[in-house]
Enzyme design. Structure first.
Site, PDB file in Angstrom:
ATOM      1  N   SER A 149       1.048  -0.863   0.015  1.00  0.00           N
ATOM      2  CA  SER A 149       0.131   0.029   0.523  1.00  0.00           C
ATOM      3  C   SER A 149       1.057   1.217   0.110  1.00  0.00           C
ATOM      4  CB  SER A 149      -0.915  -0.008   1.123  1.00  0.00           C
ATOM      5  OG  SER A 149      -1.795   1.270   1.448  1.00  0.00           O
ATOM      6  N   TYR A 162      -1.759  -0.721  10.652  1.00  0.00           N
ATOM      7  CA  TYR A 162      -1.638  -0.554   9.188  1.00  0.00           C
ATOM      8  C   TYR A 162      -0.245  -0.771   8.516  1.00  0.00           C
ATOM      9  CZ  TYR A 162      -3.759  -0.869   4.496  1.00  0.00           C
ATOM     10  OH  TYR A 162      -3.799  -1.507   2.951  1.00  0.00           O
TER      11      TYR A 162
HETATM   12  P1  NDP Z   1     -11.654  -6.255  -0.281  1.00  0.00           P
HETATM   13  O1  NDP Z   1     -11.938  -6.116   1.591  1.00  0.00           O
HETATM   14  O2  NDP Z   1     -12.162  -5.557  -1.065  1.00  0.00           O
HETATM   15  O3  NDP Z   1     -10.917  -7.545  -0.226  1.00  0.00           O
HETATM   16  C1  NDP Z   1      -9.746  -8.202   1.298  1.00  0.00           C
HETATM   17  C2  NDP Z   1     -10.309  -9.443   1.073  1.00  0.00           C
HETATM   18  O4  NDP Z   1      -9.269 -10.291   1.385  1.00  0.00           O
HETATM   19  C3  NDP Z   1     -11.523  -9.970   0.267  1.00  0.00           C
HETATM   20  O5  NDP Z   1     -11.566 -10.951  -0.606  1.00  0.00           O
HETATM   21  C4  NDP Z   1     -11.385 -11.060   2.002  1.00  0.00           C
HETATM   22  O6  NDP Z   1     -12.287 -12.131   1.719  1.00  0.00           O
HETATM   23  C5  NDP Z   1     -10.273 -11.280   1.865  1.00  0.00           C
HETATM   24  N1  NDP Z   1      -9.170 -12.155   3.329  1.00  0.00           N
HETATM   25  C6  NDP Z   1      -9.549 -11.097   4.460  1.00  0.00           C
HETATM   26  N2  NDP Z   1      -9.484 -11.539   5.576  1.00  0.00           N
HETATM   27  C7  NDP Z   1      -8.659 -13.405   4.579  1.00  0.00           C
HETATM   28  C8  NDP Z   1      -8.205 -14.575   5.573  1.00  0.00           C
HETATM   29  N3  NDP Z   1      -8.310 -14.404   6.576  1.00  0.00           N
HETATM   30  N4  NDP Z   1      -8.243 -15.344   4.606  1.00  0.00           N
HETATM   31  C9  NDP Z   1      -8.386 -14.973   3.109  1.00  0.00           C
HETATM   32  N5  NDP Z   1      -8.834 -13.881   3.113  1.00  0.00           N
HETATM   33  C10 NDP Z   1      -9.314 -13.106   3.414  1.00  0.00           C
HETATM   34  O7  NDP Z   1     -10.495  -5.280   0.392  1.00  0.00           O
HETATM   35  P2  NDP Z   1      -8.939  -4.068  -0.634  1.00  0.00           P
HETATM   36  O8  NDP Z   1      -9.304  -5.606  -2.317  1.00  0.00           O
HETATM   37  O9  NDP Z   1      -9.160  -3.135  -0.838  1.00  0.00           O
HETATM   38  O10 NDP Z   1      -7.974  -5.097  -0.507  1.00  0.00           O
HETATM   39  C11 NDP Z   1      -6.836  -6.391  -1.443  1.00  0.00           C
HETATM   40  C12 NDP Z   1      -5.339  -6.144  -0.454  1.00  0.00           C
HETATM   41  O11 NDP Z   1      -5.201  -4.164  -1.318  1.00  0.00           O
HETATM   42  C13 NDP Z   1      -5.175  -5.403   0.665  1.00  0.00           C
HETATM   43  O12 NDP Z   1      -4.327  -6.606   0.834  1.00  0.00           O
HETATM   44  C14 NDP Z   1      -5.243  -4.150   0.939  1.00  0.00           C
HETATM   45  O13 NDP Z   1      -4.497  -3.972   1.782  1.00  0.00           O
HETATM   46  C15 NDP Z   1      -4.625  -3.503  -0.634  1.00  0.00           C
HETATM   47  N6  NDP Z   1      -4.861  -2.237  -0.215  1.00  0.00           N
HETATM   48  C16 NDP Z   1      -5.986  -1.260  -1.454  1.00  0.00           C
HETATM   49  C17 NDP Z   1      -6.261  -0.867  -0.852  1.00  0.00           C
HETATM   50  C18 NDP Z   1      -7.930   0.192  -1.140  1.00  0.00           C
HETATM   51  O14 NDP Z   1      -7.883   1.668  -0.943  1.00  0.00           O
HETATM   52  N7  NDP Z   1      -8.579  -0.463  -1.273  1.00  0.00           N
HETATM   53  C19 NDP Z   1      -5.631   0.429  -0.821  1.00  0.00           C
HETATM   54  C20 NDP Z   1      -4.102  -0.200   0.021  1.00  0.00           C
HETATM   55  C21 NDP Z   1      -3.369  -1.533  -0.768  1.00  0.00           C
HETATM   56  P3  NDP Z   1     -12.873 -12.816   2.903  1.00  0.00           P
HETATM   57  O15 NDP Z   1     -13.594 -12.112   3.571  1.00  0.00           O
HETATM   58  O16 NDP Z   1     -13.668 -13.920   1.955  1.00  0.00           O
HETATM   59  O17 NDP Z   1     -11.952 -13.685   2.909  1.00  0.00           O
END
Ligand code: NDP
Length: 253
Positions: A149, A162
């Protein structure tokens, strides 16, 4: 359909929403067989069906990656099904914001478990298979892309834990890159700025207001913008490794 990844197998963690979902669709369109890892099984099954209907190949693997045995079993099930592993996208993540003073330590533990331990478990389980794929046709190279990020580059008040996880991901990525790059496993980090996903929705109170204000005042990225970057990283020629890609909304200073 582009065939850059034809004959390869990719795992995308966090594929049930946001960046992971868009990345799975994109890598499948590039010709990879894609394994979809997250906890929400119904969403994974729906996405797998969507990919298959478009002519791709996908496998839904419902798993909580914070459970080491489940993470290892998830990787093994992909190799059992497809016989190999070429690409790991460590994307699953959680962003719970708030002051350090008076913090909810349970929230810290949940975030560290996904952003750090889950990434380590998946990487550890995948590496032997990636090293093998890097010795093999069709590409003789393999890839790990870790989703960090802007919060892995810059620290702000209320982002402390974070920031800790994402600065950690950057350091781990570069260390592993140096360890395995000469064996042709490319290891790179992608650092998004603001992206319109569910990520912020797990917060509450003042932190949720802060996120909503940011989203209302900024033309943020779409998940597919990050999927584009990941696809770029994993489709370079064998001799070219993208160690770091920082993708920002034009509108975010
Ligand atoms: P989302 O919340 O849409 O996606 C997060 C994903 O992580 C979900 O598919 C969730 O699936 C999965 N997840 C969470 N906990 C678990 C677990 N214990 N086991 C397996 N899967 C898990 O957010 P984003 O798409 O934005 O996030 C994706 C990445 O991008 C993250 O690492 C985030 O830090 C990073 N990021 C995002 C930014 C933004 O502005 N959106 C900016 C910078 C970085 P489920 O709940 O079904 O398990």
């Amino acid at each position: 359909m582009n065939s850059n990844l034809t004959g390869t197998v990719a795992i995308v963690t966090g594929a049930s929403s946001g960046i992971g979902e868009a990345t799975a669709l994109r890598l499948a369109a590039e010709g990879a067989s894609v394994a979809l890892v997250a906890r929400r099984a119904e969403r994974l099954e729906a996405l797998a069906a969507q990919i298959e209907e478009a002519g791709g190949t996908a496998l839904a693997v419902a798993a909580d990656i914070t459970d080491r045995a489940r993470a290892e079993a998830a990787v093994q099930s992909v190799v059992d099904r497809f016989g190999r592993l070429d690409v790991l996208v460590n994307n699953a993540g959680l962003m719970l914001l708030g002051p350090v003073v008076g913090a909810d330590v349970d929230e810290w533990e949940r975030m560290l478990a996904v952003n750090v331990q889950g990434l380590l478990y998946m990487t550890n389980a995948a590496l032997p298979h990636l090293l093998k794929a890097a010795d093999d046709d069709p590409r003789r190279v393999a890839d790990i892309v870790n989703i960090s990020s802007i919060a892995g580059r810059v620290a702000w008040a209320n982002y402390g834990a974070y920031n800790l996880t994402k600065f950690g991901v950057n350091g781990f990525t570069e260390s592993l890159r140096q360890e395995v790059t000469k064996r042709h496993v490319r290891v790179g980090v992608l650092e998004p700025g603001g992206v319109a996903t569910e990520l912020g929705s797990h917060n509450s109170g003042a932190m949720l207001d802060h996120i909503d204000d940011f989203l209302a005042s900024t033309e943020v990225l779409e998940a597919r913008d990050i999927a584009d970057g990941i696809a770029y990283m994993v489709t370079r020629p064998r001799h070219a490794s993208i160690a770091e890609l920082w993708v920002m909304p034009t509108d975010q200073a």
